[in-house]
Design a protein around this motif. Sequence first.
Motif, short mmCIF file in Angstrom:
data_model
loop_
_atom_site.label_atom_id
_atom_site.label_comp_id
_atom_site.label_asym_id
_atom_site.label_seq_id
_atom_site.Cartn_x
_atom_site.Cartn_y
_atom_site.Cartn_z
N PRO A 123 64.04 47.23 10.26
CA PRO A 123 65.02 46.85 11.66
C PRO A 123 64.59 46.81 12.87
O PRO A 123 62.93 48.14 12.67
CB PRO A 123 66.80 47.39 11.62
CG PRO A 123 65.94 48.39 10.68
CD PRO A 123 65.32 48.16 9.82
N TYR A 145 69.20 39.55 6.38
CA TYR A 145 68.67 40.02 5.57
C TYR A 145 67.24 39.13 5.37
O TYR A 145 66.25 38.35 5.26
CB TYR A 145 69.06 40.17 4.32
CG TYR A 145 68.39 40.67 3.40
CD1 TYR A 145 68.50 42.39 2.95
CD2 TYR A 145 67.55 39.92 2.23
CE1 TYR A 145 67.99 42.70 2.25
CE2 TYR A 145 66.70 40.25 1.44
CZ TYR A 145 66.90 42.30 1.31
OH TYR A 145 66.47 42.70 0.44
N ASP A 163 72.34 48.82 12.93
CA ASP A 163 71.48 48.13 13.55
C ASP A 163 71.45 46.62 14.10
O ASP A 163 71.61 46.27 13.91
CB ASP A 163 70.45 48.42 12.11
CG ASP A 163 70.43 47.26 11.29
OD1 ASP A 163 70.65 45.79 11.37
OD2 ASP A 163 72.06 47.17 10.68
N LYS A 166 69.81 44.36 13.19
CA LYS A 166 69.51 43.15 12.69
C LYS A 166 70.67 42.13 11.95
O LYS A 166 71.24 42.77 11.10
CB LYS A 166 68.56 43.52 10.88
CG LYS A 166 67.72 42.80 10.42
CD LYS A 166 67.15 43.61 9.32
CE LYS A 166 65.70 43.27 8.44
NZ LYS A 166 65.59 44.04 7.34
N LEU A 185 58.34 47.50 14.19
CA LEU A 185 58.53 46.87 12.73
C LEU A 185 57.46 47.40 10.88
O LEU A 185 56.15 47.05 11.77
CB LEU A 185 58.56 45.38 12.75
CG LEU A 185 59.01 44.00 12.22
CD1 LEU A 185 60.74 44.42 11.70
CD2 LEU A 185 59.34 43.16 12.63
#
Length: 545
Positions: A291, A286, A281, A283, A233
């Motif tokens: 991700p 937003y 992904d 995620k 990350l």
Amino acid sequence: MNLEKLKTRINDIVLEYAKTVTHTGTKLEKNSEEFFNKWFKNLKEISKLPLDYGIYPCKDDYLERSVAYSLIRGKSKKTVVMIHHSDTVDIEDFGKLKDIAYDPEKILEKYKSGEVDLISEVKNDLDGKWMFGRGICDMKAGGSIQMALMEEYSKDENFPGSLLLAAVPDEENLSAGMRTLTYILDDLHKKYDLEYILMLDGEPHMREKDDEMIIYDGSIGKVMPICLARGKLTHVGQVYQGLNPISLISEIISLTDVNPMFIEKRGNTVSPAPTWLYSKDRKYVYDVSLPISAGAYMSVLPLSRTPDEIMNELKNISLKAFGKVIKRTDESYKKYLSFYGEEGEISYPPKVFLFKELVDEVKKEKGDIEEILKDKENDLTKKVFDGEISIPEAVFELIESLLLNYSYRGPVVVWGMCPPYYPSVNNMELESGEFMNSVMEKTEKFIEDEFSLKLKVQNYFTGICDLSLAMLNLSDESIKYVEENLLMWNTFPLALDLIKKYSMSVLNVGPWGKDLHKYTERVNKDDMFKKIPEIMDFIIKEMYK
């Protein structure tokens, strides 16, 4: 056999069976129980042979479905097992005709009236030679043929062998019925010392030529590898301080999608190349960070490769993909630094694990984590059966829970197997292979002499069917591999030891059908009423010789 009476009986059974709504993956599948209890009563009244029959609950089934089975015991313990699936797909595509989708007589009249838009091929089949309706072809016609034959055999005190009929639910989804049949086979073997010699399915066949019917003596396998890539990350403004898992997943997909090294030819069947069914992904909102992870799963349809061979090959390819992503990222980073007159390097160890390998790695660090994983799997299983999440989503979450316990926080790729899993099967895998070849040679001559038809014996049914759970030719090591790497086992429990113990020859002999799963689904009446009953009868009696 009196063929005219048999035709009438098949017709009576199929019309009632078709009107029994058994929409797959719903409690409507339980409607088959009332239908079969009525049929059992009739069978008991006419049978001159010892009977065993019942409604056998599917183990831990969230819809409480059951397998309907009946056994007649003749002169021998040699036992042919006739199977068909009782569930059908939904009727949404019937539109305004949904109310009559399960009524073959009414649906035919509607089609003849011209109210429904039909292509010319379908219009040509409104000539009385075809029966229409949801599930009529897939596969209540085949089931009705089996039931009518069992009735006839039950009246013969000198019937040469034993015969088991099983109507299994859930074939269109996760094969809960077929997985349960394994336990029925075990129970009946213990009770009567039966010798299972053939599993005879009645799935329809689609003809390539009108004068050539198809019998299948095997079924293709299905392995669903699932992959989770964890990156590193970082904020997108400092992209080189992290690693994008989408890049990892994309490279793995690029190197494996339709990769010809997975294509196999066995007998007269060629398996298709693997392809990916999902990639995304992990995620859910937003933000401007990379991700943390991405997941994907694919379909591999093997003819002879074992799951461990497939998964190890995918692991090796993933190591190459990992290396390519690191190299590409490092080259980009060097170019970026060059504008500042600086130097630097991006380097991560290419860590790719099979699920069991990562479990063992975490156990070295933290000791036994089996209970943690078991509790997580139980929670996820409940969510799956409550309809909250899909099985693949549950697998992703299970892998993520394992990664949370892994001390290394850098990029990692983890592979597992997602349910469902179907072994590939073919009679050549068993010692009875040569005998089955001789049965097929005799059947070919019978079909040509009786019906002036050619027979094509296709070595693998490529549409996936319940016959995949009729035999198992894996080594003990491969079986252990499946047990350790097939994740979310609670959603697809397999008694692999019993499947291997009772491995038997397989054949799929079903009527000519068209447009399966479509509103124009139909079955050829001549096949349903005459050809397939006679061919099944011929094969069954050959098996007892």
